[in-house]
Design a protein around this motif. Structure first.
Motif, PDB file in Angstrom:
ATOM      1  N   ASP A 270       0.979  -1.137   0.009  1.00  0.00           N
ATOM      2  CA  ASP A 270       0.002  -0.031  -0.036  1.00  0.00           C
ATOM      3  C   ASP A 270       0.799   1.247  -0.141  1.00  0.00           C
ATOM      4  O   ASP A 270       0.669   2.319  -0.592  1.00  0.00           O
ATOM      5  CB  ASP A 270      -1.110   0.127   1.318  1.00  0.00           C
ATOM      6  CG  ASP A 270      -2.057  -1.306   1.193  1.00  0.00           C
ATOM      7  OD1 ASP A 270      -2.135  -1.596  -0.008  1.00  0.00           O
ATOM      8  OD2 ASP A 270      -2.451  -1.423   2.100  1.00  0.00           O
ATOM      9  N   ARG A 279      -0.055  10.400   2.199  1.00  0.00           N
ATOM     10  CA  ARG A 279      -0.841   9.098   2.051  1.00  0.00           C
ATOM     11  C   ARG A 279      -0.071   7.820   2.576  1.00  0.00           C
ATOM     12  O   ARG A 279      -0.367   6.956   3.053  1.00  0.00           O
ATOM     13  CB  ARG A 279      -1.221   9.054   0.516  1.00  0.00           C
ATOM     14  CG  ARG A 279      -2.288  10.023   0.011  1.00  0.00           C
ATOM     15  CD  ARG A 279      -3.463   9.495   0.545  1.00  0.00           C
ATOM     16  NE  ARG A 279      -4.039   8.285  -0.014  1.00  0.00           N
ATOM     17  CZ  ARG A 279      -5.121   7.714   0.340  1.00  0.00           C
ATOM     18  NH1 ARG A 279      -5.826   8.186   1.605  1.00  0.00           N
ATOM     19  NH2 ARG A 279      -5.373   6.807  -0.199  1.00  0.00           N
ATOM     20  N   LYS A 290     -10.193   2.070   9.413  1.00  0.00           N
ATOM     21  CA  LYS A 290     -10.460   3.356   8.244  1.00  0.00           C
ATOM     22  C   LYS A 290      -9.806   2.901   7.063  1.00  0.00           C
ATOM     23  O   LYS A 290      -9.989   3.089   5.797  1.00  0.00           O
ATOM     24  CB  LYS A 290      -9.733   4.727   8.677  1.00  0.00           C
ATOM     25  CG  LYS A 290     -10.680   5.339   9.804  1.00  0.00           C
ATOM     26  CD  LYS A 290     -10.100   6.653   9.955  1.00  0.00           C
ATOM     27  CE  LYS A 290     -11.236   7.289  11.320  1.00  0.00           C
ATOM     28  NZ  LYS A 290     -10.714   8.581  11.717  1.00  0.00           N
ATOM     29  N   ILE A 291      -8.459   2.419   6.967  1.00  0.00           N
ATOM     30  CA  ILE A 291      -7.835   1.910   5.950  1.00  0.00           C
ATOM     31  C   ILE A 291      -8.481   0.763   5.338  1.00  0.00           C
ATOM     32  O   ILE A 291      -8.604   0.353   4.045  1.00  0.00           O
ATOM     33  CB  ILE A 291      -6.285   1.472   6.090  1.00  0.00           C
ATOM     34  CG1 ILE A 291      -5.567   2.661   6.911  1.00  0.00           C
ATOM     35  CG2 ILE A 291      -5.458   0.323   5.135  1.00  0.00           C
ATOM     36  CD1 ILE A 291      -4.195   2.276   7.270  1.00  0.00           C
ATOM     37  N   GLU A 293     -11.752  -0.003   5.472  1.00  0.00           N
ATOM     38  CA  GLU A 293     -12.782   0.814   4.721  1.00  0.00           C
ATOM     39  C   GLU A 293     -12.588   1.346   3.283  1.00  0.00           C
ATOM     40  O   GLU A 293     -13.136   1.119   2.365  1.00  0.00           O
ATOM     41  CB  GLU A 293     -13.549   1.732   5.594  1.00  0.00           C
ATOM     42  CG  GLU A 293     -14.085   0.982   6.795  1.00  0.00           C
ATOM     43  CD  GLU A 293     -14.825   2.058   7.967  1.00  0.00           C
ATOM     44  OE1 GLU A 293     -14.621   3.139   7.663  1.00  0.00           O
ATOM     45  OE2 GLU A 293     -15.509   1.521   8.712  1.00  0.00           O
ATOM     46  N   GLU A 294     -11.408   2.153   3.438  1.00  0.00           N
ATOM     47  CA  GLU A 294     -11.126   2.840   2.249  1.00  0.00           C
ATOM     48  C   GLU A 294     -10.594   1.684   1.031  1.00  0.00           C
ATOM     49  O   GLU A 294     -11.198   2.149  -0.056  1.00  0.00           O
ATOM     50  CB  GLU A 294     -10.230   3.841   2.471  1.00  0.00           C
ATOM     51  CG  GLU A 294      -9.561   4.647   1.339  1.00  0.00           C
ATOM     52  CD  GLU A 294      -8.522   5.664   1.363  1.00  0.00           C
ATOM     53  OE1 GLU A 294      -7.338   5.821   0.853  1.00  0.00           O
ATOM     54  OE2 GLU A 294      -8.687   6.496   2.720  1.00  0.00           O
ATOM     55  N   LYS A 295      -9.941   0.684   1.419  1.00  0.00           N
ATOM     56  CA  LYS A 295      -9.326  -0.074   0.299  1.00  0.00           C
ATOM     57  C   LYS A 295     -10.603  -0.973   0.002  1.00  0.00           C
ATOM     58  O   LYS A 295     -10.761  -1.363  -1.089  1.00  0.00           O
ATOM     59  CB  LYS A 295      -8.494  -1.163   1.135  1.00  0.00           C
ATOM     60  CG  LYS A 295      -7.175  -0.534   1.248  1.00  0.00           C
ATOM     61  CD  LYS A 295      -6.231  -1.448   2.050  1.00  0.00           C
ATOM     62  CE  LYS A 295      -5.834  -2.558   0.971  1.00  0.00           C
ATOM     63  NZ  LYS A 295      -4.698  -3.292   1.882  1.00  0.00           N
ATOM     64  N   ARG A 296     -11.758  -1.179   0.844  1.00  0.00           N
ATOM     65  CA  ARG A 296     -12.857  -2.030   0.347  1.00  0.00           C
ATOM     66  C   ARG A 296     -13.571  -0.995  -0.567  1.00  0.00           C
ATOM     67  O   ARG A 296     -14.048  -1.566  -1.451  1.00  0.00           O
ATOM     68  CB  ARG A 296     -13.665  -2.295   1.563  1.00  0.00           C
ATOM     69  CG  ARG A 296     -14.766  -3.194   1.484  1.00  0.00           C
ATOM     70  CD  ARG A 296     -15.200  -4.133   2.531  1.00  0.00           C
ATOM     71  NE  ARG A 296     -15.304  -3.175   3.670  1.00  0.00           N
ATOM     72  CZ  ARG A 296     -14.647  -3.426   4.828  1.00  0.00           C
ATOM     73  NH1 ARG A 296     -13.441  -4.358   4.833  1.00  0.00           N
ATOM     74  NH2 ARG A 296     -14.765  -2.677   5.907  1.00  0.00           N
ATOM     75  N   GLN A 297     -13.963   0.318  -0.259  1.00  0.00           N
ATOM     76  CA  GLN A 297     -14.320   0.951  -1.138  1.00  0.00           C
ATOM     77  C   GLN A 297     -13.868   1.173  -2.512  1.00  0.00           C
ATOM     78  O   GLN A 297     -14.523   1.113  -3.519  1.00  0.00           O
ATOM     79  CB  GLN A 297     -14.555   2.470  -0.438  1.00  0.00           C
ATOM     80  CG  GLN A 297     -15.652   2.368   0.578  1.00  0.00           C
ATOM     81  CD  GLN A 297     -15.309   3.812   1.444  1.00  0.00           C
ATOM     82  OE1 GLN A 297     -14.724   4.743   0.918  1.00  0.00           O
ATOM     83  NE2 GLN A 297     -16.276   4.122   2.352  1.00  0.00           N
ATOM     84  N   ILE A 298     -12.634   1.301  -2.535  1.00  0.00           N
ATOM     85  CA  ILE A 298     -11.957   1.410  -3.998  1.00  0.00           C
ATOM     86  C   ILE A 298     -11.872   0.307  -4.657  1.00  0.00           C
ATOM     87  O   ILE A 298     -12.130   0.237  -5.669  1.00  0.00           O
ATOM     88  CB  ILE A 298     -10.177   1.658  -3.571  1.00  0.00           C
ATOM     89  CG1 ILE A 298     -10.000   3.056  -2.888  1.00  0.00           C
ATOM     90  CG2 ILE A 298      -9.333   1.536  -4.750  1.00  0.00           C
ATOM     91  CD1 ILE A 298      -8.450   3.330  -2.299  1.00  0.00           C
TER      92      ILE A 298
END
Length: 309
Positions: A270, A279, A290-291, A293-298
């Motif tokens: 990452d 970043r 949070k990391i 969640e962000e990776k899942r959204q991406i």
């Protein structure tokens, strides 16, 4: 008349072997007992046909535990030397009294709470702790899953050493704290009397900590005393049955190297892909939740953005 508490002489470096000899090796002595009770639980689960153990996961736990013992043995002299060096620099060195183990343990557990909490709130430290949470079944063998790089977290316990406790007291406290956490990793002990649940990190309280449901994530950090969680707003009682493991469970469940280092591997990947220092630092020290969640959204966006056949 009581002997003075402070004013102990420095410990000469050539007496390190004496300190090591006089520090009881409680964990090594306890290993046969831990294996015995784990075997009893395993047999009981098999007879009752309860899905408490899974073969590959149990193999992984045992191999991780053996590696952890080896790493601890290899680092023992270095850690002892460092602790004695710190002790010798202090003008308020405590004399070796057995009863100083009590305040040392309470103070140690307080810092253990914060070390544990930081290990869930910052990804770098989470990478040293996720090993313990990667099991999808909750049983006594989970207590063996201690990261091979967990000794990095000794930095969080430096304030305990700076108080001036004798190195024998410090290392004995550490071992008792580790051993206390063995018995809480079981589903066979249900809720205990209310006063016990209020004060201690019981199996019920610790099951919550291993739960992956949103209400259970980042709760009940206390190692011996759950009082700290009640004081700092991280307490959650056990309600519905926890779903164990992490939000994205790992493959290669029997591979101790994958279990220990998969999060470090993902973190390096990452950081390399991230643009800009901010970043990159986020992917090292940001909140693991949070990391993720962000990776899942991406990942979801990338998938939905692709043309469907």
């Amino acid at each position: 008349m009581l002997d003075p508490l402070f004013g102990a002489p420095p410990i000469p470096i050539h007496q390190l072997l004496t300190v090591e000899t006089n520090t009881p090796n409680l964990i090594l002595w306890a290993v046969p007992v831990m294996i015995f009770f784990t075997a009893i639980e395993m047999i009981g689960a098999y007879v009752q046909e309860r899905p408490v153990y899974e073969k590959h996961e149990t193999i992984g736990s045992v191999l991780v535990g053996l590696g952890s013992l080896a790493v601890s043995a290899a680092l023992k002299v270095a850690l002892l030397t460092a602790t004695v060096w710190v002790y010798n620099q202090l003008p308020w060195r405590m004399v070796l009294h057995w009863w100083t183990l009590i305040p040392c343990y309470i103070i140690y557990d307080f810092f253990s709470y914060w070390a544990h909490r930081v290990s869930h709130e910052q990804r770098f430290w989470w990478a040293t702790h996720v090993v313990h949470h990667s099991g999808e079944h909750y049983n006594l063998s989970v207590s063996f899953r201690l990261s091979w790089v967990q000794h990095l977290k000794i930095i969080f316990f430096l304030p305990v050493a700076l108080i001036g406790f004798h190195p024998i007291i410090f290392f004995t406290t550490n071992q008792i704290a580790v051993l206390f956490q063995f018995w809480v990793h079981t589903e066979y002990i249900r809720k205990m009397p209310a006063w016990v649940e209020f004060i201690f990190a019981t199996p019920s309280n610790h099951r919550v900590h291993h739960g992956s449901q949103p209400k259970y994530i980042d709760k009940n950090y206390g190692a011996t005393f759950i009082i700290w969680d009640r004081m700092f707003g991280t307490y959650q009682p056990e309600e519905e049955t926890p779903v164990y493991g992490i939000t994205t469970n790992i493959a290669h469940k029997a591979n101790p190297f994958h279990i220990n280092f998969h999060e470090f591997t993902d973190m390096v990947r990452d950081v390399r892909a991230a643009r800009g220092l901010r970043r990159k630092l986020f992917f090292i020290f940001g909140s693991p939740t949070k990391i993720a969640e962000e990776k899942r959204q991406i990942a979801t966006f990338d998938f939905s953005d692709k043309p469907h056949s």
